[in-house]
Write an enzyme that holds these catalytic residues in place. Structure first.
Site, PDB file in Angstrom:
ATOM      1  CE  LYS A  71      -2.898   9.616  15.384  1.00 44.29           C
ATOM      2  NZ  LYS A  71      -3.586   8.420  14.858  1.00 44.29           N
ATOM      3  NE  ARG A 160       6.076  11.571   5.226  1.00 44.31           N
ATOM      4  CZ  ARG A 160       5.173  12.022   6.091  1.00 44.31           C
ATOM      5  NH1 ARG A 160       4.232  12.864   5.686  1.00 44.31           N
ATOM      6  NH2 ARG A 160       5.171  11.631   7.354  1.00 44.31           N
TER       7      ARG A 160
END
Length: 283
Positions: A71, A160
């Protein structure tokens, strides 16, 4: 790819991909709406996503859905992005228009429609979002916009999660104070809604979440789906979650939004969701 005239070609790209129910979903949507289409799966090499996309559209393909783990790569490939995709930094729907590759993210629409169907706690809710990949990024804005009191993002790699929080805080400053982030060990606390946006279930495991507590009416939601409760759902039930649900409804919802982008018609979700659930329960 089919050469039948009038049959438009669509596919879902991922790795792995053989488990995908997207072809069945879109064929049911097509039957509802009278749209002539073929929808297939495309297994892309991990290092060959751009080539897979390029070859599909060069051969006359009309639209692609994108799933794990591509994605974010689809976001980079898109020449024109919807607002949802721009905020998410991830794309799950591709199509060509005026010679440009367009990208949108319908994951948040799919999740929100399913959570509303389930009467899930949203307004004023304390939400724990597990994972900082493309699937997670697509749902942050819809959850914040639905009025949650707090959205805490955790990930196995804490950096992250922190980078994701920083991105959305800069893009959505009015919501910044509602967001926080950390590693999996910082998921402790009591939550009204816990969403697993990781692909851990594909390896038959669940994220390690020591210290997580579920509120009295809490919902545990796994974006993955299966015939039996997923490892995350089993873990949540043992930890005291009031309800544990898989992501089949989200899958149908995001697919319907993609279908509408490509074909200009919004199909009915409930008949498709019932049929898919029936198919999953078949021996």
């Amino acid at each position: 790819m089919s050469s039948q005239p009038g049959i438009r070609q669509f596919a879902v790209v991922g790795n792995p991909i053989k488990h995908s129910r997207s072809p069945a979903i879109h064929q049911m949507f097509a039957a509802q709406t009278g749209v002539a289409l073929e929808y297939s799966t495309l297994l892309s090499p991990l290092d060959g996503f751009a080539e897979t996309v390029g070859q599909f559209f060069a051969a006359g393909g009309c639209g692609l859905n994108i799933t794990v783990p591509f994605k974010e790569q689809a976001y980079v490939l898109s020449a024109k992005l919807s607002e949802r995709a721009r905020l998410a930094g991830a794309v799950n729907t591709l199509w060509q228009q005026d010679g440009q590759l367009n990208g949108c993210n319908t994951d948040g629409l799919g999740l929100l429609s399913d959570l509303q169907r389930l009467n899930a706690p949203l307004e004023g809710a304390r939400i724990l979002l597990i994972g900082a990949g493309g699937a997670s990024k697509g749902v942050v804005y819809p959850l914040l916009n639905a009025g949650c009191a707090r959205l805490h993002i955790v990930n196995r790699t804490e950096e992250r999660a922190q980078a994701m929080r920083a991105h959305f805080s800069s893009q959505l400053p009015d919501y910044a104070t509602r967001m926080s982030a950390g590693g999996l060990l910082q998921a402790e606390g009591e939550w009204d809604l816990v969403i697993n946006a990781t692909s851990s279930g594909l390896q038959d495991t669940a994220p390690e979440l020591p210290g997580v507590r579920y509120a009295a009416d809490a919902l545990a939601y796994d974006m993955l789906y299966a015939a039996l409760p997923t490892p995350f759902m089993r873990q949540a039930a043992e930890a005291g979650a009031h309800r544990c649900v898989d992501g089949l409804g989200m899958l149908v919802g995001q697919a319907a939004a993609s279908f509408a982008i490509w074909n200009g018609m919004t199909p009915q979700l409930e008949p498709v969701l019932r049929e898919l659930r029936r198919q999953l329960q078949e021996p």
